[in-house]
Scaffold this motif. Structure first.
Motif, PDB file in Angstrom:
ATOM      1  N   LYS A  42     -28.516  90.487 -16.716  1.00 12.62           N
ATOM      2  CA  LYS A  42     -29.344  89.517 -16.011  1.00 12.62           C
ATOM      3  C   LYS A  42     -30.282  90.194 -15.020  1.00 12.62           C
ATOM      4  O   LYS A  42     -31.404  89.752 -14.827  1.00 12.62           O
ATOM      5  CB  LYS A  42     -28.467  88.509 -15.281  1.00 12.62           C
ATOM      6  N   PHE A  43     -29.812  91.267 -14.386  1.00 12.11           N
ATOM      7  CA  PHE A  43     -30.630  91.934 -13.381  1.00 12.11           C
ATOM      8  C   PHE A  43     -30.111  93.342 -13.157  1.00 12.11           C
ATOM      9  O   PHE A  43     -28.908  93.572 -13.090  1.00 12.11           O
ATOM     10  CB  PHE A  43     -30.586  91.148 -12.066  1.00 12.11           C
ATOM     11  N   PHE A  44     -31.040  94.292 -13.037  1.00  8.98           N
ATOM     12  CA  PHE A  44     -30.697  95.688 -12.761  1.00  8.98           C
ATOM     13  C   PHE A  44     -31.794  96.258 -11.868  1.00  8.98           C
ATOM     14  O   PHE A  44     -32.943  96.350 -12.278  1.00  8.98           O
ATOM     15  CB  PHE A  44     -30.615  96.488 -14.070  1.00  8.98           C
ATOM     16  N   MET A  45     -31.440  96.584 -10.630  1.00 11.23           N
ATOM     17  CA  MET A  45     -32.453  97.084  -9.708  1.00 11.23           C
ATOM     18  C   MET A  45     -31.874  98.152  -8.795  1.00 11.23           C
ATOM     19  O   MET A  45     -30.945  97.885  -8.036  1.00 11.23           O
ATOM     20  CB  MET A  45     -32.998  95.938  -8.859  1.00 11.23           C
ATOM     21  N   PRO A  46     -32.428  99.363  -8.842  1.00 12.66           N
ATOM     22  CA  PRO A  46     -32.028 100.386  -7.882  1.00 12.66           C
ATOM     23  C   PRO A  46     -32.784 100.183  -6.563  1.00 12.66           C
ATOM     24  O   PRO A  46     -33.963  99.836  -6.559  1.00 12.66           O
ATOM     25  CB  PRO A  46     -32.436 101.702  -8.547  1.00 12.66           C
ATOM     26  N   TYR A  47     -32.071 100.384  -5.479  1.00 17.71           N
ATOM     27  CA  TYR A  47     -32.658 100.306  -4.138  1.00 17.71           C
ATOM     28  C   TYR A  47     -32.482 101.656  -3.457  1.00 17.71           C
ATOM     29  O   TYR A  47     -31.502 102.352  -3.695  1.00 17.71           O
ATOM     30  CB  TYR A  47     -31.953  99.242  -3.288  1.00 17.71           C
ATOM     31  N   ARG A  48     -33.420 101.994  -2.590  1.00 17.36           N
ATOM     32  CA  ARG A  48     -33.369 103.240  -1.826  1.00 17.36           C
ATOM     33  C   ARG A  48     -33.467 102.906  -0.351  1.00 17.36           C
ATOM     34  O   ARG A  48     -34.275 102.073   0.055  1.00 17.36           O
ATOM     35  CB  ARG A  48     -34.529 104.132  -2.239  1.00 17.36           C
ATOM     36  N   SER A  49     -32.651 103.576   0.443  1.00 18.31           N
ATOM     37  CA  SER A  49     -32.671 103.334   1.881  1.00 18.31           C
ATOM     38  C   SER A  49     -34.011 103.781   2.477  1.00 18.31           C
ATOM     39  O   SER A  49     -34.473 104.893   2.202  1.00 18.31           O
ATOM     40  CB  SER A  49     -31.535 104.119   2.553  1.00 18.31           C
ATOM     41  N   PRO A  50     -34.632 102.939   3.300  1.00 15.52           N
ATOM     42  CA  PRO A  50     -35.885 103.342   3.944  1.00 15.52           C
ATOM     43  C   PRO A  50     -35.669 104.363   5.059  1.00 15.52           C
ATOM     44  O   PRO A  50     -36.600 105.050   5.461  1.00 15.52           O
ATOM     45  CB  PRO A  50     -36.444 102.034   4.498  1.00 15.52           C
ATOM     46  N   THR A  51     -34.442 104.485   5.544  1.00 19.03           N
ATOM     47  CA  THR A  51     -34.163 105.433   6.621  1.00 19.03           C
ATOM     48  C   THR A  51     -33.466 106.700   6.137  1.00 19.03           C
ATOM     49  O   THR A  51     -33.446 107.697   6.843  1.00 19.03           O
ATOM     50  CB  THR A  51     -33.296 104.772   7.713  1.00 19.03           C
TER      51      THR A  51
ATOM     52  N   GLU B 102     -36.051 109.436 -10.078  1.00 16.34           N
ATOM     53  CA  GLU B 102     -36.688 109.297 -11.377  1.00 16.34           C
ATOM     54  C   GLU B 102     -35.681 108.868 -12.440  1.00 16.34           C
ATOM     55  O   GLU B 102     -36.013 108.071 -13.320  1.00 16.34           O
ATOM     56  CB  GLU B 102     -37.372 110.620 -11.773  1.00 16.34           C
ATOM     57  N   ILE B 103     -34.463 109.369 -12.360  1.00 21.49           N
ATOM     58  CA  ILE B 103     -33.426 108.985 -13.319  1.00 21.49           C
ATOM     59  C   ILE B 103     -33.185 107.477 -13.253  1.00 21.49           C
ATOM     60  O   ILE B 103     -33.103 106.803 -14.286  1.00 21.49           O
ATOM     61  CB  ILE B 103     -32.113 109.745 -13.050  1.00 21.49           C
ATOM     62  N   LEU B 104     -33.081 106.944 -12.047  1.00 21.35           N
ATOM     63  CA  LEU B 104     -32.841 105.515 -11.887  1.00 21.35           C
ATOM     64  C   LEU B 104     -34.033 104.684 -12.356  1.00 21.35           C
ATOM     65  O   LEU B 104     -33.855 103.631 -12.965  1.00 21.35           O
ATOM     66  CB  LEU B 104     -32.500 105.196 -10.431  1.00 21.35           C
ATOM     67  N   LYS B 105     -35.233 105.145 -12.093  1.00 23.55           N
ATOM     68  CA  LYS B 105     -36.429 104.426 -12.546  1.00 23.55           C
ATOM     69  C   LYS B 105     -36.433 104.308 -14.067  1.00 23.55           C
ATOM     70  O   LYS B 105     -36.766 103.261 -14.615  1.00 23.55           O
ATOM     71  CB  LYS B 105     -37.700 105.149 -12.097  1.00 23.55           C
ATOM     72  N   GLN B 106     -36.051 105.377 -14.749  1.00 22.67           N
ATOM     73  CA  GLN B 106     -36.053 105.383 -16.209  1.00 22.67           C
ATOM     74  C   GLN B 106     -34.924 104.527 -16.784  1.00 22.67           C
ATOM     75  O   GLN B 106     -34.966 104.157 -17.953  1.00 22.67           O
ATOM     76  CB  GLN B 106     -35.948 106.815 -16.724  1.00 22.67           C
ATOM     77  N   LEU B 107     -33.938 104.208 -15.995  1.00 24.68           N
ATOM     78  CA  LEU B 107     -32.808 103.412 -16.454  1.00 24.68           C
ATOM     79  C   LEU B 107     -33.088 101.903 -16.402  1.00 24.68           C
ATOM     80  O   LEU B 107     -32.452 101.125 -17.107  1.00 24.68           O
ATOM     81  CB  LEU B 107     -31.588 103.753 -15.585  1.00 24.68           C
ATOM     82  N   VAL B 108     -34.064 101.487 -15.610  1.00 25.43           N
ATOM     83  CA  VAL B 108     -34.341 100.064 -15.419  1.00 25.43           C
ATOM     84  C   VAL B 108     -34.744  99.374 -16.725  1.00 25.43           C
ATOM     85  O   VAL B 108     -34.132  98.372 -17.113  1.00 25.43           O
ATOM     86  CB  VAL B 108     -35.415  99.829 -14.330  1.00 25.43           C
ATOM     87  N   GLY B 109     -35.740  99.871 -17.415  1.00 25.60           N
ATOM     88  CA  GLY B 109     -36.244  99.227 -18.630  1.00 25.60           C
ATOM     89  C   GLY B 109     -35.185  99.045 -19.703  1.00 25.60           C
ATOM     90  O   GLY B 109     -34.958  97.912 -20.165  1.00 25.60           O
ATOM     91  N   PRO B 110     -34.522 100.125 -20.126  1.00 23.73           N
ATOM     92  CA  PRO B 110     -33.497  99.966 -21.164  1.00 23.73           C
ATOM     93  C   PRO B 110     -32.330  99.091 -20.716  1.00 23.73           C
ATOM     94  O   PRO B 110     -31.773  98.343 -21.518  1.00 23.73           O
ATOM     95  CB  PRO B 110     -33.020 101.391 -21.433  1.00 23.73           C
ATOM     96  N   SER B 111     -31.981  99.155 -19.459  1.00 25.19           N
ATOM     97  CA  SER B 111     -30.871  98.329 -18.967  1.00 25.19           C
ATOM     98  C   SER B 111     -31.251  96.861 -18.974  1.00 25.19           C
ATOM     99  O   SER B 111     -30.463  96.008 -19.403  1.00 25.19           O
ATOM    100  CB  SER B 111     -30.461  98.760 -17.551  1.00 25.19           C
ATOM    101  N   MET B 112     -32.455  96.529 -18.527  1.00 24.57           N
ATOM    102  CA  MET B 112     -32.897  95.138 -18.505  1.00 24.57           C
ATOM    103  C   MET B 112     -33.059  94.570 -19.922  1.00 24.57           C
ATOM    104  O   MET B 112     -33.010  93.358 -20.108  1.00 24.57           O
ATOM    105  CB  MET B 112     -34.213  95.004 -17.737  1.00 24.57           C
ATOM    106  N   ALA B 113     -33.214  95.424 -20.917  1.00 24.19           N
ATOM    107  CA  ALA B 113     -33.360  94.974 -22.305  1.00 24.19           C
ATOM    108  C   ALA B 113     -32.014  94.707 -22.980  1.00 24.19           C
ATOM    109  O   ALA B 113     -31.982  94.163 -24.085  1.00 24.19           O
ATOM    110  CB  ALA B 113     -34.144  96.025 -23.097  1.00 24.19           C
ATOM    111  N   GLU B 114     -30.932  95.048 -22.328  1.00 29.04           N
ATOM    112  CA  GLU B 114     -29.609  94.844 -22.912  1.00 29.04           C
ATOM    113  C   GLU B 114     -29.255  93.363 -22.982  1.00 29.04           C
ATOM    114  O   GLU B 114     -29.504  92.622 -22.034  1.00 29.04           O
ATOM    115  CB  GLU B 114     -28.529  95.532 -22.061  1.00 29.04           C
TER     116      GLU B 114
END
Length: 75
Positions: free
Chosen positions: A17-26, A1-13
């Motif tokens: 150019k790009f900010f995306m958290p990834y999570r391992s499927p395994t 949840e912390i990372l999800k909330q960081l996407v919007g403000p970071s992308m507005a900086e």
């Protein structure tokens, strides 16, 4: 949840150019952040932003490890 909330403000900086958290499927406890900045100044601005500093205070204590590896274009 912390990372999800960081996407919007970071992308507005400016300079972000790009900010995306990834999570391992395994391994749901393993994350990777892909960040792309126009230049080093934009990266520094992100590191000093209020939203980044607040997220780090909450996020780092939850991490088993944290490694930041900057890359720069070579072509």
């Amino acid at each position: 949840e912390i990372l999800k909330q960081l996407v919007g403000p970071s992308m507005a900086e400016p300079g972000m150019k790009f900010f995306m958290p990834y999570r391992s499927p395994t391994d749901p406890s393993s994350f990777f952040l892909y960040e792309l900045y126009e230049n080093e100044a934009a990266w520094e601005a992100h590191n000093n932003s209020v939203h980044f500093k607040a997220a780090i205070v909450d996020l780092v204590p939850k991490c088993a490890s944290r490694e930041r590896v900057p890359f720069v274009p070579f072509v």
